[in-house]
Write a protein that holds these residues in place. Structure first.
Motif: not given
Length: 161
Positions: A54, A82, A109-111
């Protein structure tokens, strides 16, 4: 990830457990990940070819400014939450992002190319012990990192807000 690991994965695990990797990796892996992630509009995270990852954006503990850090993670429930492992590649100090989350647990988060608001929680006691065992099954080199340092590696669970 460890059970049934293929030869390339086992080789990567062995290399990532070395002191040389711990000295070199922190200087190029995060920078490379940030650059590729930015260039691909959040669609590619190179280190995720080894481990899921992430991009964490948390407010700095002292500055309050947004701090962006690419991190390996262990997704739970298909990306509903996560685990973040503050291993710092087995180096002595806690990574800065862990202090940021302790002071400012609301983060993003960038997931897989999507921005998701999350709340971080430092795990302790039985919950941490259970999560740590899951992390070791997922990526055994974390045991080498822990054995090499005196501090307890911080584990955070990120849950969607």
């Amino acid at each position: 990830m460890a059970s049934g690991a293929t030869l390339p994965v086992k080789l990567i695990q062995k290399v990532s457990s070395t002191l040389l990797f711990a000295r070199i990796a922190p200087h190029f892996i995060p920078a490379m990940d940030k650059a590729v992630h930015r260039l691909t509009g959040g669609k590619v995270l190179l280190s995720a070819r080894m481990l899921p990852g992430v991009i964490l954006t948390a407010r700095g503990a002292r500055s309050g400014e947004p701090r962006t850090t690419p991190l390996a993670c262990m997704p739970e429930d298909g990306g509903a939450s996560w685990l973040l492992i503050g291993s710092n590649f087995g180096r002595p100090g806690h990574p800065a992002w862990t202090g940021n989350l302790l002071k400012n647990p609301d983060a993003d988060v960038n997931w897989q190319g999507r921005d998701i608001p999350v709340r971080a929680r430092l795990l302790a006691g039985a919950e941490r012990a259970e999560a740590w065992q899951a992390v070791l099954r997922f990526w055994p080199p974390y045991a080498t990192y822990q054995a090499r340092i005196e501090r307890e590696i911080r584990l955070f669970r990120l849950e969607r807000r």
